[in-house]
Enzyme design. Structure first.
Site, short mmCIF file in Angstrom:
data_model
loop_
_atom_site.label_atom_id
_atom_site.label_comp_id
_atom_site.label_asym_id
_atom_site.label_seq_id
_atom_site.Cartn_x
_atom_site.Cartn_y
_atom_site.Cartn_z
N SER A 218 1.56 -1.11 -0.07
CA SER A 218 -0.06 0.03 0.51
C SER A 218 0.94 1.29 -0.49
O SER A 218 1.59 1.51 -0.73
CB SER A 218 -0.94 -0.69 1.34
OG SER A 218 -2.14 0.86 0.83
N ASP A 439 -8.27 -4.19 -6.65
CA ASP A 439 -8.20 -3.56 -5.35
C ASP A 439 -9.07 -2.42 -5.05
O ASP A 439 -8.99 -1.13 -5.54
CB ASP A 439 -6.76 -3.14 -5.48
CG ASP A 439 -6.31 -3.06 -3.64
OD1 ASP A 439 -6.85 -2.46 -3.20
OD2 ASP A 439 -4.72 -3.23 -3.91
N HIS A 468 -6.93 -6.11 -0.81
CA HIS A 468 -5.27 -5.22 -0.82
C HIS A 468 -4.89 -6.34 -0.66
O HIS A 468 -4.85 -6.41 0.44
CB HIS A 468 -6.08 -3.89 -0.10
CG HIS A 468 -5.24 -3.39 0.35
ND1 HIS A 468 -4.71 -2.46 -1.02
CD2 HIS A 468 -4.85 -2.32 1.38
CE1 HIS A 468 -3.78 -1.58 -0.48
NE2 HIS A 468 -3.94 -1.45 0.95
#
Length: 502
Positions: A218, A439, A468
């Site tokens: 991320s 995602d 994710h």
């Protein structure tokens, strides 16, 4: 403008997931290779508890508060280590970052082990977790946020109309001023992705390593991209999983959250439609989508147990991160659809009560704001956000009027001290980009963006899956095997790869 300014609410917390100023840009160069300087010892109790049963060691590494001022004060960054299981096979260090910005990573080595990190990786590397500057045990910063305040998540509330943007602008301005008031030692302005990348290089040097490998998820992809760009010859094998698309999170990046929700939602809708007899949300994916809009409109007008349309949208977005969260999301919708206030309160109380504030709540929100606002200039004109909300409400109806709404960055008291880190395509071919095709917070487009910017330094590993986080956090064998093969054997794919649904 800004330069002159020196029980259901907890459900949204799952979402808390990241030009030239007047100062001279700080140099990229950090310390070179040297003998190890860290002293490993027992980790703090909270880290020990989170990592159990895996035992980690912890240490601190001093870094400058301000790299542009060599004589500035120092802060101690806490790092953790899970030493390689087989010294004969040890390659070096694998630094880890869980995302955020603002997420604690001290227990991450243990958490990856618990998720099944392959033994080949454990043999090859010392896993290095850390609390980056401003986080947790590394000189933490706090703006003073509470659950009963107006700021409980870093994604703005859904703006039903122009007036809602105007109202949120007042809150955003108050939040920026609140952070400035609580920044008593002036440390907030030094929380940037570039400075954190410099910190990584200080840690590498303190560990006595000539180069370091890296695995980031991320926002951790932005940090890893910055490190590989600023220190290309000191980067070894770099894996960036669930990419935001650059070395920083800007307004366009946040607006892509809405694109990600549009692309991820159909997987949930298909799942829920197949279980209509249990949840009653619709017999087809199209009917499930209509149920979402019907519920949102209903609780916009008449909240159930304090659960309004904004929280429904935030809650839905957050529960699209993992497929294992689909049943919980469907249960929530079903409860709201039935309209029973007592049942809704009972269900919502299972998440948290107003008095149960996570210890990291204030810290995580504060770091996210500081890094995001300091990395890049954000528009200051409220009309810019009104126009964005109107546009995204139409093109991304599920969530666009939230992610395009105004943030405290529009009123942040500090101008960026330097331009955001530019992606550097001049370096070794050592960046593997890993990206699910669907995602919610980091849509596939982010992986394609970094692939283009890194050019031949990178390869893109796309996975026909939703969620994710893909490597170890997902269940696709192709993604697992390809990434492990690169980390352990150094076999970078010769071309971009699409991993079929496993």
């Amino acid at each position: 403008m800004k330069r002159q300014r020196g029980i259901s609410r907890s459900s949204a917390l799952a979402v808390v997931l990241g030009l030239g100023g007047s100062l001279v840009a700080a140099p990229a160069v950090a310390d070179g290779p040297r003998a190890p300087q860290v002293r490993w010892a027992t980790c703090p109790e909270d880290v020990v508890a989170e990592a159990a049963p895996t035992e980690l060691q912890c240490a601190t590494v001093p870094v400058p508060v301000d790299y542009a001022d060599p004589g500035s004060a120092r802060i101690d960054l806490m790092i953790s280590r899970l030493a390689g299981a087989n010294p004969a096979k040890r390659r070096g260090t694998l630094m880890l970052n869980p995302g955020g910005p603002g997420g604690s990573g001290l227990a991450q080595p243990a958490l990856l082990v618990a998720r099944g990190l392959p033994a080949g990786v454990l043999d090859s590397y010392d896993l290095i977790g850390m609390d980056t500057r401003g986080v947790g045990h590394s000189a933490p910063v706090k703006c003073g946020f509470t659950l009963d305040g107006p700021y409980i998540t870093n994604i703005p509330p859904y703006a039903v109309d122009d007036a809602a943007v105007t109202a949120r602008a007042k809150v955003a301005e108050q939040v920026a001023e609140q952070c400035a008031r609580n920044d008593r030692d002036g440390s907030l302005r030094h929380l940037t992705t570039a400075n954190t990348a410099r910190d990584l290089d200080r840690i590498r040097a303190a560990l006595g390593e000539e180069r370091t490998s890296y695995l980031g998820y991320s926002y951790g992809t932005a940090l890893g991209a910055a490190y590989a760009s600023m220190f290309p010859e000191r980067s070894d094998r770099i894996v960036l999983d669930s990419n935001i698309g650059d070395t920083h999170l800007d307004r366009d990046g946040m607006r892509r959250f809405a694109l990600g929700m549009e692309q991820s939602f159909p997987d949930f809708a298909k799942w829920a439609a197949a279980r209509h007899d249990s949840y009653g949300l619709g017999r087809t994916p199209a009917q499930v989508r209509r149920t979402y809009f019907t519920l949102a409109k209903r609780v916009d007008k008449a909240p159930v147990a304090g659960f309004d349309g904004n929280l429904l949208r935030q809650y839905t977005f957050g529960n699209l991160f993992k497929k294992m969260q689909y049943p919980k999301l469907a249960q929530q919708w079903q409860t709201l659809a039935n309209g029973g206030d007592t049942a809704a309160r009972r269900l919502l109380s299972q998440n948290a009560t107003a008095g149960e504030v996570p210890p990291s709540f204030d810290n995580s929100l504060s770091v996210f704001l500081a890094v995001t606002c300091n990395d890049v200039e954000w528009p200051e004109n409220v009309d810019t956000y009104r126009h964005g909300v109107a546009k995204d409400r139409k093109r991304y109806p599920l969530f666009g009027a939230a992610t395009a709404n105004i943030t405290p960055c529009a009123f942040w008291p500090h101008a960026p001290a330097e331009p955001p880190v530019a992606v550097n395509d001049d370096g070794p071919r050592n960046v593997l980009l890993v990206q699910n095709q669907r995602d919610a917070p980091t849509p596939h487009h982010g992986g394609k963006m970094l692939r283009q910017k890194f050019a031949d330094r990178s390869r893109l590993l796309s996975i026909d899956d939703s969620g994710h986080g893909a490597y170890v956090l997902g269940d696709n064998p192709c993604a697992l095997n390809t990434t492990t093969r690169y980390l352990v054997e150094g076999k970078m794919p010769g071309k971009d790869i699409l991993c079929r649904a496993g």
